[in-house]
Design an enzyme around this catalytic site. Structure first.
Site, PDB file in Angstrom:
ATOM      1  N   LEU A  48      -2.159  -8.653  -0.870  1.00 17.44           N
ATOM      2  CA  LEU A  48      -1.183  -7.783  -1.533  1.00 17.44           C
ATOM      3  C   LEU A  48      -0.581  -6.812  -0.510  1.00 17.44           C
ATOM      4  CD1 LEU A  48       0.158  -6.911  -4.194  1.00 17.44           C
ATOM      5  CD2 LEU A  48      -1.589  -5.149  -4.365  1.00 17.44           C
ATOM      6  N   TYR A  49      -1.408  -6.399   0.453  1.00 23.26           N
ATOM      7  CA  TYR A  49      -0.893  -5.530   1.525  1.00 23.26           C
ATOM      8  C   TYR A  49       0.311  -6.192   2.197  1.00 23.26           C
ATOM      9  CZ  TYR A  49      -0.492  -3.462   6.140  1.00 23.26           C
ATOM     10  OH  TYR A  49       0.009  -2.890   7.271  1.00 23.26           O
ATOM     11  N   ALA A  50       0.118  -7.462   2.609  1.00 25.11           N
ATOM     12  CA  ALA A  50       1.191  -8.200   3.271  1.00 25.11           C
ATOM     13  C   ALA A  50       2.402  -8.323   2.350  1.00 25.11           C
ATOM     14  CB  ALA A  50       0.690  -9.576   3.676  1.00 25.11           C
TER      15      ALA A  50
END
Ligand SMILES: O=C(O)[C@H]1O[C@H](OP(=O)(O)OP(=O)(O)OC[C@H]2O[C@@H](n3ccc(=O)[nH]c3=O)[C@H](O)[C@@H]2O)[C@H](O)[C@@H](O)[C@@H]1O
Length: 440
Positions: free
Chosen positions: A244-246
């Site tokens: 999700l960070y990416a």
């Protein structure tokens, strides 16, 4: 005159809700009138009490907000202006608002700008994703060099509007973010809050500022996700995020494009490749490995499914800082007209939109990282080697930096061995060690 005792059925009507009206005589009327006026007085008293309570509450609210507010006021504005003032002899100084200034990359970039005479104002929310005392220490370092750091959040639109009103920033270096790849499993909302909502709030403020600043911001090598083509080039596909960070960083690239397209904001996105060095982030592998090795605790080394080692294009902080400054220096002006209002900001022409890889171009495996640390620390690590859990990690990263080299003159010069040497030296001194033993 002695008051007649009220009969029981006067106090409690025999049939609930049914008062015997026929028994109301003259004296009772007086009593009734007297009790009505008493009730009226009581009601008045209660209204007054409620009103005074409410105004007291709002007084308490306002004053506590005023007392607890970390920004605002004439003195504050004076500090902002002084910090934003460039001091370069060549009069070419820029004025930069650095978000995430108490963070790892933010503090290094702020210091580097200040050292060459540019104006810098920092903004940071000092959240507790990792030890805030390290962030406070970075802030102290910055203030000892004349950089003022405002304690506030990029989601605070009023604060951003105020900062951009007090100073005509030429640039915004947007580094405030929820970092960390694997933590997104634990706290997904924090990524949406900082990397999506916070970014949009910042872009809204910048689009409405007059003049509009140029924006340089931190994307991430993680946008390449499951890309297998090596080395990673800016034109490679970035639609397969592994975390999700990416995904929030990739979304940031699309969101900034929209603001560039509609409002003429000048945008430069930097895909950082696993940045490390002194004053680094305690959540990152090189940092937590160092801490555990020194404390005699085991470290967990992840490896790929086929027993292959994971590898990263670890990039030293000073090289990243050079890339950031070169990005600021080559950023063209935004072309929008500034000013608020719905749709009231028109661009005068197309604005610059760039994305660069900032990596080191020589990936190193995680076991090699560990052995370099062991050598610098002169201690052996207790390693637990486990299969990479499916929590967002990618097997390797490797940057192609030819575009950054051509446009920014970006040329990394510190290899992992030299960089970790500098990191370990800083770590031992910052945490009070004399070669493996902690001073107490
Ligand atoms: O390049 C990037 O874009 C990203 O780089 C880092 O992410 P990452 O490369 O995962 O860095 P680390 O968390 O330091 O991990 C480095 C390597 O060590 C491995 N690792 C990590 C932690 C651990 O306990 N054991 C372990 O083997 C990871 O799997 C990875 O291969 C940063 O944490 C991100 O914020 C940044 O955006």
């Amino acid at each position: 005159m002695k008051m007649r005792m009220l009969e029981e059925d006067e106090l409690f009507p025999s049939t609930p809700g049914k008062v015997k009206i026929e028994r109301v005589n003259h004296r009772q009327f007086h009593r009734c009138f007297a009790s009505t006026s008493t009730m009226f007085l009581w009601a008045l008293f209660l209204v007054a009490l409620t009103a005074s309570y409410l105004s007291f509450q709002s007084f308490v609210d306002t004053s506590s907000r005023y007392l607890s507010a970390s920004w605002g006021g004439l003195h504050w504005e004076k500090q902002i202006r002084a910090s934003a003032q460039p001091h370069r002899a060549d009069a070419a100084g820029i004025s930069v608002l650095v978000t995430g200034a108490a963070g790892f990359v933010g503090s290094h970039v702020s210091l580097a700008l200040r050292r060459r005479g540019d104006g810098v104002v920092g903004l940071d929310n000092f959240n507790s994703y990792y030890d805030p005392s390290l962030k406070k220490a970075r802030k102290s370092l910055l203030s000892s060099h004349g950089v003022f750091v405002v304690e506030g959040d990029v989601n605070d639109d009023k604060l951003l509007a105020k900062l951009l009103e007090v100073v005509d920033f030429t640039h915004v270096m947007h580094l405030a973010a929820q970092a960390g790849v694997r933590y997104a499993i634990e706290n997904p909302a924090s990524y949406v809050h900082s990397n999506i909502a916070g970014l949009v709030t910042l872009l809204e403020a910048c689009k409405s500022a007059d003049p509009q600043p140029a924006i340089v911001w931190a994307s991430s090598s993680s946008v390449y996700g499951l890309n297998e083509k090596v080395p990673f080039s800016e034109s490679d596909r970035t639609d397969q995020p592994a975390s999700l960070y990416a995904a929030t960083k990739k979304a940031g690239e699309e969101i900034t494009h929209t603001y560039n397209h509609i409002y003429g904001l000048s945008i430069t996105g930097l895909r950082f490749f696993t940045v490390y060095g002194p004053w680094g982030r305690p959540d990152m592998a090189y940092f937590s490995f160092t801490r555990n090795i020194l404390q005699g605790k085991p470290i967990t080394v992840y490896r790929g499914k086929d027993h292959s080692d994971l590898a990263r294009d670890f990039t030293y902080i000073d090289d990243i800082v050079k890339g950031c400054l070169a990005s600021l220096d080559t950023a063209e002006k935004s072309t929008g007209g500034g000013g608020g209002g719905s749709g009231g900001v028109k661009k005068k022409g197309p604005a610059q939109y760039r994305i660069f890889n900032l990596g080191n171009t020589s990936p190193v495996t995680v076991p090699t990282l560990v052995s370099i640390l062991e050598r610098h620390l002169r201690m052996k690590a207790k390693k637990n080697v486990v299969e990479m859990p499916g929590n967002g990690d990618v097997p390797f990263t490797h940057a192609n930096i030819s575009y950054a080299r051509a446009e920014l003159g970006y040329k990394p010069t510190t290899n992992l061995d030299a960089g970790l040497g500098k990191f370990v030296k800083w770590y031992l001194s910052y945490y009070g060690y004399t070669r493996g033993r902690k001073n107490v």
